[in-house]
Design an enzyme around this catalytic site. Structure first.
Site, PDB file in Angstrom:
ATOM      1  N   HIS A  78      42.215  46.492  36.440  1.00 19.38           N
ATOM      2  CA  HIS A  78      42.079  47.144  37.753  1.00 19.38           C
ATOM      3  C   HIS A  78      42.785  46.317  38.814  1.00 19.38           C
ATOM      4  O   HIS A  78      43.256  45.214  38.544  1.00 19.38           O
ATOM      5  CB  HIS A  78      40.614  47.418  38.091  1.00 19.38           C
ATOM      6  CG  HIS A  78      39.745  46.201  38.266  1.00 19.38           C
ATOM      7  ND1 HIS A  78      39.426  45.358  37.222  1.00 19.38           N
ATOM      8  CD2 HIS A  78      39.132  45.689  39.356  1.00 19.38           C
ATOM      9  CE1 HIS A  78      38.647  44.384  37.678  1.00 19.38           C
ATOM     10  NE2 HIS A  78      38.466  44.563  38.972  1.00 19.38           N
ATOM     11  N   HIS A  80      41.859  44.683  41.559  1.00 19.70           N
ATOM     12  CA  HIS A  80      41.304  43.525  42.273  1.00 19.70           C
ATOM     13  C   HIS A  80      42.163  42.274  42.057  1.00 19.70           C
ATOM     14  O   HIS A  80      42.718  42.082  40.980  1.00 19.70           O
ATOM     15  CB  HIS A  80      39.868  43.249  41.819  1.00 19.70           C
ATOM     16  CG  HIS A  80      38.861  44.102  42.532  1.00 19.70           C
ATOM     17  ND1 HIS A  80      37.638  44.419  41.995  1.00 19.70           N
ATOM     18  CD2 HIS A  80      38.910  44.707  43.745  1.00 19.70           C
ATOM     19  CE1 HIS A  80      36.967  45.171  42.856  1.00 19.70           C
ATOM     20  NE2 HIS A  80      37.725  45.370  43.924  1.00 19.70           N
ATOM     21  N   ASP A  82      41.463  39.230  41.583  1.00 16.20           N
ATOM     22  CA  ASP A  82      41.094  38.303  40.504  1.00 16.20           C
ATOM     23  C   ASP A  82      41.511  38.832  39.123  1.00 16.20           C
ATOM     24  O   ASP A  82      41.335  38.162  38.121  1.00 16.20           O
ATOM     25  CB  ASP A  82      39.599  37.933  40.542  1.00 16.20           C
ATOM     26  CG  ASP A  82      38.663  39.128  40.407  1.00 16.20           C
ATOM     27  OD1 ASP A  82      38.998  40.213  40.914  1.00 16.20           O
ATOM     28  OD2 ASP A  82      37.588  38.977  39.783  1.00 16.20           O
ATOM     29  N   HIS A  83      42.106  40.035  39.089  1.00 18.27           N
ATOM     30  CA  HIS A  83      42.585  40.601  37.818  1.00 18.27           C
ATOM     31  C   HIS A  83      44.081  40.916  37.819  1.00 18.27           C
ATOM     32  O   HIS A  83      44.677  41.062  36.756  1.00 18.27           O
ATOM     33  CB  HIS A  83      41.796  41.874  37.485  1.00 18.27           C
ATOM     34  CG  HIS A  83      40.346  41.611  37.302  1.00 18.27           C
ATOM     35  ND1 HIS A  83      39.764  41.450  36.067  1.00 18.27           N
ATOM     36  CD2 HIS A  83      39.358  41.406  38.208  1.00 18.27           C
ATOM     37  CE1 HIS A  83      38.477  41.166  36.227  1.00 18.27           C
ATOM     38  NE2 HIS A  83      38.214  41.137  37.523  1.00 18.27           N
ATOM     39  N   HIS A 166      33.413  50.910  38.429  1.00 11.05           N
ATOM     40  CA  HIS A 166      33.834  49.756  39.228  1.00 11.05           C
ATOM     41  C   HIS A 166      34.654  50.112  40.466  1.00 11.05           C
ATOM     42  O   HIS A 166      34.133  50.070  41.565  1.00 11.05           O
ATOM     43  CB  HIS A 166      34.559  48.754  38.336  1.00 11.05           C
ATOM     44  CG  HIS A 166      34.791  47.430  38.989  1.00 11.05           C
ATOM     45  ND1 HIS A 166      33.765  46.637  39.426  1.00 11.05           N
ATOM     46  CD2 HIS A 166      35.937  46.771  39.298  1.00 11.05           C
ATOM     47  CE1 HIS A 166      34.254  45.532  39.967  1.00 11.05           C
ATOM     48  NE2 HIS A 166      35.572  45.584  39.907  1.00 11.05           N
ATOM     49  N   ASP A 187      36.129  44.623  34.626  1.00  9.67           N
ATOM     50  CA  ASP A 187      34.907  44.734  35.417  1.00  9.67           C
ATOM     51  C   ASP A 187      34.428  46.161  35.231  1.00  9.67           C
ATOM     52  O   ASP A 187      35.219  47.089  35.315  1.00  9.67           O
ATOM     53  CB  ASP A 187      35.195  44.485  36.901  1.00  9.67           C
ATOM     54  CG  ASP A 187      35.557  43.028  37.183  1.00  9.67           C
ATOM     55  OD1 ASP A 187      35.502  42.210  36.245  1.00  9.67           O
ATOM     56  OD2 ASP A 187      35.899  42.727  38.338  1.00  9.67           O
ATOM     57  N   HIS A 408      29.210  45.943  39.334  1.00  6.94           N
ATOM     58  CA  HIS A 408      29.255  45.268  38.027  1.00  6.94           C
ATOM     59  C   HIS A 408      27.926  45.610  37.356  1.00  6.94           C
ATOM     60  O   HIS A 408      26.922  45.795  38.037  1.00  6.94           O
ATOM     61  CB  HIS A 408      29.309  43.748  38.195  1.00  6.94           C
ATOM     62  CG  HIS A 408      30.583  43.245  38.796  1.00  6.94           C
ATOM     63  ND1 HIS A 408      31.724  43.073  38.063  1.00  6.94           N
ATOM     64  CD2 HIS A 408      30.888  42.892  40.065  1.00  6.94           C
ATOM     65  CE1 HIS A 408      32.685  42.620  38.842  1.00  6.94           C
ATOM     66  NE2 HIS A 408      32.219  42.504  40.072  1.00  6.94           N
ATOM     67  N   HIS A 430      34.359  36.391  32.647  1.00  5.78           N
ATOM     68  CA  HIS A 430      34.087  36.822  34.020  1.00  5.78           C
ATOM     69  C   HIS A 430      32.620  36.606  34.395  1.00  5.78           C
ATOM     70  O   HIS A 430      31.897  37.542  34.721  1.00  5.78           O
ATOM     71  CB  HIS A 430      34.478  38.308  34.167  1.00  5.78           C
ATOM     72  CG  HIS A 430      34.683  38.764  35.585  1.00  5.78           C
ATOM     73  ND1 HIS A 430      33.650  39.008  36.446  1.00  5.78           N
ATOM     74  CD2 HIS A 430      35.807  39.040  36.285  1.00  5.78           C
ATOM     75  CE1 HIS A 430      34.132  39.423  37.609  1.00  5.78           C
ATOM     76  NE2 HIS A 430      35.439  39.444  37.546  1.00  5.78           N
TER      77      HIS A 430
END
Ligand SMILES: [Zn+2]
Ligand SMILES: [Zn+2]
Length: 746
Positions: A78, A80, A82-83, A166, A187, A408, A430
């Site tokens: 996805h 975000h 952090d991904h 998510h 996530d 989440h 994660h």
């Protein structure tokens, strides 16, 4: 003595250990990046950054992995940061040269988010930024997209995308490498909200489940309770004359919060005049994306969209502002602002401004990563450091509350999902190490009684850069085929040939037997697409015949049909699901596109209404005049007729169609094949029979639809002719064909 046509041999194989490495997101939340290695294939999952760090320190540990250049495939779960935020870095600054896939909405939003990330990170930090706009643009064009429920194959690695909840576009991937199946959740959430579909349980049982563990063994409050708490906290803060600050990540969960607030304001007229601000430079741009992809969201929001005919993300009570330049801070208000963890930017500036006043409230609705201001302030310190210097202290008197809308799974939802998926190996990623450790213990004690049985469940919680090795019994048997199977070799004798792995069967054959025994030519990319078509098989067949003329029927019953179009594309229609399968090449892709286009319109086509009303005992008189061919023929000029025909051809052949300036003929060029259409004689000239046949059919249809007065063409419909097309444009995606020498152990 009869000749033995097929013999089986064991392959000496030392590659049946599956290796899993976390380059980021191992016992932490942030910079997610995992690698799976199996049978010489390498898949990377996500390429994020860590929000608590900047510059190179925020990257996953790419420099510890020597084989970035060997990675076949990179799947992004996805958008975000952090991904996904180190993807341009991987694609432009490392050896990586694999294929990258994400869903359509992820790609659309990713573009805006990352250019914003480049802007913010190059202004706010002294660090040289990881990549610039140019790198972003260059890598963006090479990103492929995948639809939910469609299966793709790259270098023998098959993968399917499923809904993950998510945020819009979030996907789980079910990956299959030589029979071993791995489910990566990214996530995910299992709680129905205002706009998203919940995460799905894929229909097949994986061998390995890689799941997030963000909330460990924590249990969420129920959604209604959370929403009530949120709105009443905001309402009471405003009544006291205070201001509410809701730091959010710019896109994703912010939309859910805004939907909640907009609805609450609708129901509470006393709040009229109290402003809700959404401070995001991306809000307006992404509105269009959210509107475009409403069809990928849940029934709630689609119903709202259908009933009101307006974009539900076009909020009534929310004012979009780009930054604080025009923000008049004169009284009670609600500010939804990014970034979500108060690292810098608008949310941090307002926190510092509003912190000293106890009437104000800070409400944290997302997950707060270790090392960020959001995490720090949850401990309710009496003062906080300013962004303008650690030595400047600001008193904190505003109230702080955490109400997670982070989408989440909590322990209950994660454990239930893990049960349903039922994988024998679970890898946790994660999650902060404490949460992850607690989840691991909880799962191990839950599955304690399976220990030592064949249903044993193993749970791993690797740290970054630590490899998990999982042994799998892979394919050990190769069957000889064709010439090689005719003579039985002696013990210890070497034989050689082409080792072909297809659908996880291994065959050994001479190159000359390749086509006969494997059906392989050179470059084949198998593609599959499934869509919902409510109409019955009869109608599906009718519409496809209208476009393509003769099609071969492979199987047919009252409620299902399987057919082949132009010897290239297979369509099956069962239980309202139409599946198209084809091996990728430019020609086949255009046939598949045309097939898909027709299937998408079957349900709404006037001809469908007409055909289905025939089999119905009630007459639907009003529908009858919708059939185009029964309309009175219009008197059209020759130029108009040609224009109409050209429009139909253009819809099918796109840019490959070129109309000659004088209007006398048109050409269609697909790779090396050229078809010429003479508008005077309405004849098609083409050396490639498959293209000729297709052009003739489309032309025929165009004539009957667009200009019923012209004479019909007869088409050359020889189904036995099959064009051999070699796609040189995409040689990377192909079936495995590797020459190999085998030692025979009989
Ligand atoms: Zn996320
Ligand atoms: Zn995440």
């Amino acid at each position: 003595m009869s000749v033995k046509r097929v013999a089986e041999y064991e392959i000496a194989d030392d590659s049946d250990i599956l290796r899993f490495v976390c380059l980021g997101g191992g016992s932490e939340v942030g910079r997610s990046c995992h690698i799976i290695e199996y049978k010489g294939k390498r898949v990377m999952l996500d390429a994020g950054i860590h929000p608590a760090y900047t510059g190179a320190a925020s990257l996953p540990f790419y420099d510890t992995y020597d084989d970035l250049g060997e990675i076949d495939l990179l799947l992004i779960s996805h958008f975000h940061l952090d991904h996904a935020a180190s993807l341009p870095y991987v694609m432009t600054k490392t050896e990586f040269k694999g294929k990258v896939f994400m869903t359509h909405p992820t790609k659309a939003i990713y573009r805006w988010l990352l250019s914003d990330f480049v802007r913010v990170s190059s202004v706010a930090e002294n660090d040289p930024s990881l990549y610039n706009d140019e790198d972003l643009a260059k890598s963006f064009d090479q990103i492929n997209t995948i639809d939910y429920h469609s299966t793709m194959e790259v270098n023998g690695i098959r993968f399917t995308a499923y809904h993950a909840g998510h945020v819009l576009g979030a996907a789980m991937y079910l990956i299959e490498i030589d029979g071993v199946k791995i489910l990566f959740t990214g996530d995910y959430s299992r709680e129905e909200d205002r706009h998203l579909n919940v995460a799905e349980v894929p229909p097949t049982r994986p061998d390995i489940l890689i799941t997030e563990s963000t909330y460990g063994t924590g249990i969420h409050r129920n959604r209604l309770e959370k929403e009530t708490r949120l709105t009443s906290l905001i309402h009471s803060t405003i009544s006291k004359g205070g201001r509410c600050l809701l730091p959010v990540f710019a896109l994703g969960r912010a939309q859910e919060i805004l939907l909640i607030l907009d609805e609450y304001w609708d129901q509470h007229s006393d709040l009229e005049g109290v402003n809700i601000y959404y401070a995001s430079s991306l809000a307006r741009k992404c509105m269009a994306v959210y509107q475009t992809y409403i069809n990928m969201m849940n029934d709630n929001i689609r119903k709202k969209f259908r009933d009101s005919k307006t974009n539900p993300f076009q909020f009534k009570h929310i004012k979009n502002i780009k930054n604080l330049d025009r923000f008049e801070d004169i009284g009670p208000c609600v500010m939804v602002a990014s970034p979500g963890m108060l690292q810098n930017g608008v949310s941090r500036e307002l926190l510092e401004r509003w912190a000293p006043d106890p009437k104000n409230a800070l409400i944290l609705t997302g997950y707060s990563v270790e090392g960020t201001m959001a995490k720090q302030i949850l401990n309710e310190p009496t003062e906080i450091p300013s962004i303008n210097g650690q030595e400047i202290k600001i008193p904190r008197r505003l109230s702080v509350e955490e109400l997670s809308f982070a989408a989440h799974v909590d322990y209950q939802q994660n454990a239930e999902f893990i049960d349903l998926v039922n994988a024998p190996n679970i890898i946790l990623v994660h999650g902060e190490s404490n949460n992850m450790g607690r989840l691991k213990s909880a799962l191990l004690s839950k599955y304690h009684d399976r220990k030592g049985t064949e249903n044993e469940v193993k749970v791993y919680n690797p740290k970054n850069c630590v490899t998990v090795n999982l042994p799998f019994k892979g394919t050990k048997i190769a069957k000889t085929m064709g010439f090689l199977a005719e003579t039985a070799p002696k013990d210890g004798q070497f034989i050689s040939g082409v080792l072909v792995q297809k659908d996880f069967q291994t065959g050994l054959m001479q190159l000359s037997d390749l086509e006969e025994y494997s059906g392989l030519t050179t470059t084949i990319l198998m593609e599959r697409q499934t869509i919902i078509v409510e109409a019955g098989p009869e109608l599906v067949r009718y519409h496809l015949e209208q476009m393509f003329g003769n099609i071969s029927i492979l199987e047919e019953s009252d409620d299902s049909i399987k057919l082949r179009i132009m010897e290239a594309v297979e369509v099956s229609h069962i239980d309202n699901r139409a599946t198209i399968e084809w091996s990728g090449s430019i020609m086949n892709d255009t046939i598949a596109d045309a097939t898909l286009a027709i299937l998408l319109t079957v349900d709404s086509s006037p001809a469908s209404v007409k055909l289905s009303s025939k089999s119905c005992s009630h007459s639907h008189g009003s529908h009858d005049d919708t059939n185009m061919s029964s309309e009175p023929a219009l008197e059209l000029s020759r130029a108009e007729k040609i224009q109409n025909i050209s429009a139909v051809l253009r819809a099918q052949f796109g840019d490959t169609l070129e109309i000659h300036e004088d209007g006398s003929h048109a050409t269609i060029k697909i790779e090396a094949m050229v078809a010429d259409i003479d508008f005077n004689t309405l004849e098609v000239e083409c050396k490639a029979p498959s293209l000729k046949q297709r052009v003739a059919h489309v032309l025929n249809r165009a004539i009957s639809l667009a200009s019923p007065l012209l004479p019909k063409l007869t088409s050359d419909s020889n189904p036995a002719i099959k064009a051999e097309i070699k796609s040189e444009a995409e040689p990377e995606i192909k079936e495995e064909v590797q020459p190999d020498t085998l030692k025979i152990e009989t």
